[in-house]
Design a protein around this motif. Structure first.
Motif, PDB file in Angstrom:
ATOM      1  N   ARG A  38      36.314  45.638  51.788  1.00 25.00           N
ATOM      2  CA  ARG A  38      35.711  46.126  53.033  1.00 25.00           C
ATOM      3  C   ARG A  38      34.089  45.413  52.847  1.00 25.00           C
ATOM      4  O   ARG A  38      33.073  45.946  52.082  1.00 25.00           O
ATOM      5  CB  ARG A  38      35.275  47.363  53.488  1.00 25.00           C
ATOM      6  CG  ARG A  38      34.704  47.607  54.875  1.00 25.00           C
ATOM      7  CD  ARG A  38      34.747  49.082  55.090  1.00 25.00           C
ATOM      8  NE  ARG A  38      34.044  49.994  54.455  1.00 25.00           N
ATOM      9  CZ  ARG A  38      33.594  51.435  54.911  1.00 25.00           C
ATOM     10  NH1 ARG A  38      33.850  51.646  56.163  1.00 25.00           N
ATOM     11  NH2 ARG A  38      33.137  52.245  54.008  1.00 25.00           N
ATOM     12  N   ARG A  39      33.936  44.335  53.553  1.00 23.33           N
ATOM     13  CA  ARG A  39      32.744  43.498  53.469  1.00 23.33           C
ATOM     14  C   ARG A  39      31.735  43.261  54.623  1.00 23.33           C
ATOM     15  O   ARG A  39      32.409  43.303  55.732  1.00 23.33           O
ATOM     16  CB  ARG A  39      33.120  41.877  53.063  1.00 23.33           C
ATOM     17  CG  ARG A  39      31.855  41.204  52.624  1.00 23.33           C
ATOM     18  CD  ARG A  39      32.507  39.775  52.263  1.00 23.33           C
ATOM     19  NE  ARG A  39      33.713  39.705  51.592  1.00 23.33           N
ATOM     20  CZ  ARG A  39      33.610  39.600  50.105  1.00 23.33           C
ATOM     21  NH1 ARG A  39      32.635  39.497  49.451  1.00 23.33           N
ATOM     22  NH2 ARG A  39      34.763  39.455  49.526  1.00 23.33           N
ATOM     23  N   SER A  80      31.913  49.855  43.948  1.00 20.24           N
ATOM     24  CA  SER A  80      30.717  50.319  45.143  1.00 20.24           C
ATOM     25  C   SER A  80      30.033  49.032  45.718  1.00 20.24           C
ATOM     26  O   SER A  80      29.311  49.090  46.453  1.00 20.24           O
ATOM     27  CB  SER A  80      29.764  51.130  44.343  1.00 20.24           C
ATOM     28  OG  SER A  80      28.944  50.569  43.401  1.00 20.24           O
ATOM     29  N   ARG A  81      30.918  47.829  45.659  1.00 19.85           N
ATOM     30  CA  ARG A  81      30.336  46.814  46.188  1.00 19.85           C
ATOM     31  C   ARG A  81      31.492  45.789  46.556  1.00 19.85           C
ATOM     32  O   ARG A  81      32.772  45.967  45.850  1.00 19.85           O
ATOM     33  CB  ARG A  81      29.365  45.961  44.974  1.00 19.85           C
ATOM     34  CG  ARG A  81      30.005  45.408  44.010  1.00 19.85           C
ATOM     35  CD  ARG A  81      29.023  44.838  43.022  1.00 19.85           C
ATOM     36  NE  ARG A  81      29.610  44.171  41.697  1.00 19.85           N
ATOM     37  CZ  ARG A  81      30.412  43.247  41.755  1.00 19.85           C
ATOM     38  NH1 ARG A  81      30.356  42.328  42.702  1.00 19.85           N
ATOM     39  NH2 ARG A  81      31.150  42.624  40.344  1.00 19.85           N
ATOM     40  N   LEU A  93      31.385  49.049  39.122  1.00 20.29           N
ATOM     41  CA  LEU A  93      32.517  49.722  38.881  1.00 20.29           C
ATOM     42  C   LEU A  93      32.277  51.407  38.958  1.00 20.29           C
ATOM     43  O   LEU A  93      31.703  51.761  37.970  1.00 20.29           O
ATOM     44  CB  LEU A  93      33.207  49.112  37.398  1.00 20.29           C
ATOM     45  CG  LEU A  93      34.702  49.991  37.121  1.00 20.29           C
ATOM     46  CD1 LEU A  93      35.467  49.673  38.125  1.00 20.29           C
ATOM     47  CD2 LEU A  93      34.992  49.469  35.696  1.00 20.29           C
ATOM     48  N   ILE A  94      33.159  52.035  39.662  1.00 21.26           N
ATOM     49  CA  ILE A  94      32.684  53.425  39.702  1.00 21.26           C
ATOM     50  C   ILE A  94      34.019  54.323  39.494  1.00 21.26           C
ATOM     51  O   ILE A  94      33.932  55.432  39.424  1.00 21.26           O
ATOM     52  CB  ILE A  94      32.061  54.031  41.099  1.00 21.26           C
ATOM     53  CG1 ILE A  94      33.100  53.583  42.310  1.00 21.26           C
ATOM     54  CG2 ILE A  94      30.785  53.334  41.136  1.00 21.26           C
ATOM     55  CD1 ILE A  94      32.537  54.035  43.651  1.00 21.26           C
TER      56      ILE A  94
END
Length: 259
Positions: free
Chosen positions: A21-22, A99-100, A122-123
């Motif tokens: 999702r960007r 998260s990005r 990275l989460i």
């Protein structure tokens, strides 16, 4: 909605699927589907829904047990309420949450690269390394943030590993110019244009082409192996306009390449 040009994943090989999702403006987002480093489909959403506050933290009105998110099944089918929806039947080796929105270059070039856990953004990193039980946990958070494996047989853990950091087995995409439109690229339902086959094929795939009278102009910007699918019908002619495009193309016996 289903992506109409998504390549088949029913070939017995490992595949990497990424959903992005960007943010595309102050209030909208582009939703992207990537398979094996190739952008398959995009859709624009006019919302930037906060999934946590809107759905995951409070699912009031939904049946009990539907908190959180679901992977591989429609949510009510996953907990046994609705029987009419198919679920995912196959193996899962890793799930990663970021998260990005990763760049297109990262998604194209590093799609099969391993991670160490220290990557920016990275989460969530689930490697399914438990080997038994009914849950798998986030490797980045000392066994927390666990995923329940609902309606999964705890005895059916596999010892197979995806070839992360190495090439998967070659994917096959089939093209038959005499086939009906709307194929999915499998041997039973081939694409009927060369462009559809090239667009759907992941990098390194083998594109099997049945000769025909079709003439197309195509740009091959990723490594592919082109194979004559029916030598008895005569050769397929691939015209390469410049020598610079040759490194991305491998031609098997039965093809003619000309600079």
């Amino acid at each position: 909605w289903p992506a109409t040009n998504a390549p088949t994943l029913l070939d017995g090989n490992w595949h990497q699927v990424t959903c992005v999702r960007r943010w595309s403006s102050v209030s909208s987002a582009d939703l992207e589907l990537w398979v094996n480093g190739t952008l398959i489909a995009t859709e624009t959403s006019n919302l930037r829904t906060n999934m946590w506050t809107e759905y995951w933290s409070d699912w009031s009105g939904f049946p009990s047990g539907q908190g959180g998110w679901f992977w591989g099944a429609e949510k009510q089918a996953a907990i046994g309420i609705l029987p009419q929806y198919e679920d995912y039947k196959g193996l899962v080796d890793e799930i990663r949450f970021w998260s990005r929105a990763k760049t297109s270059q990262e998604l194209e070039e590093d799609w099969d690269a391993p991670v160490t856990g220290s990557e920016t953004g990275l989460i969530g990193w689930y490697t399914f390394s438990e080997g038994a039980g009914t849950s798998t946990c986030n490797d980045l958070n000392a066994g927390s943030d666990c995923i329940s494996l609902v309606l999964t047989d705890a005895a059916n853990w596999s010892i197979d590993d995806a070839p992360i950091g190495g090439p998967p087995g070659p994917a096959f995409v089939y093209v038959d110019f005499n086939a009906a439109p709307g194929g999915d690229g499998t041997q039973a339902f081939p694409f009927n244009t060369f462009n559809d086959g090239v667009n759907a094929a992941p990098p390194g795939a083998i594109v099997v082409i049945a000769p025909g009278t079709s003439t197309e102009t195509s740009v091959v910007a990723k490594p592919l192996t082109l194979v004559n699918g029916n030598a008895a019908a005569g050769p397929v002619r691939i015209v390469v306009p410049t020598l610079r495009s040759l490194p991305a193309l491998q031609a098997s016996t039965g093809f003619i390449t000309t600079p």
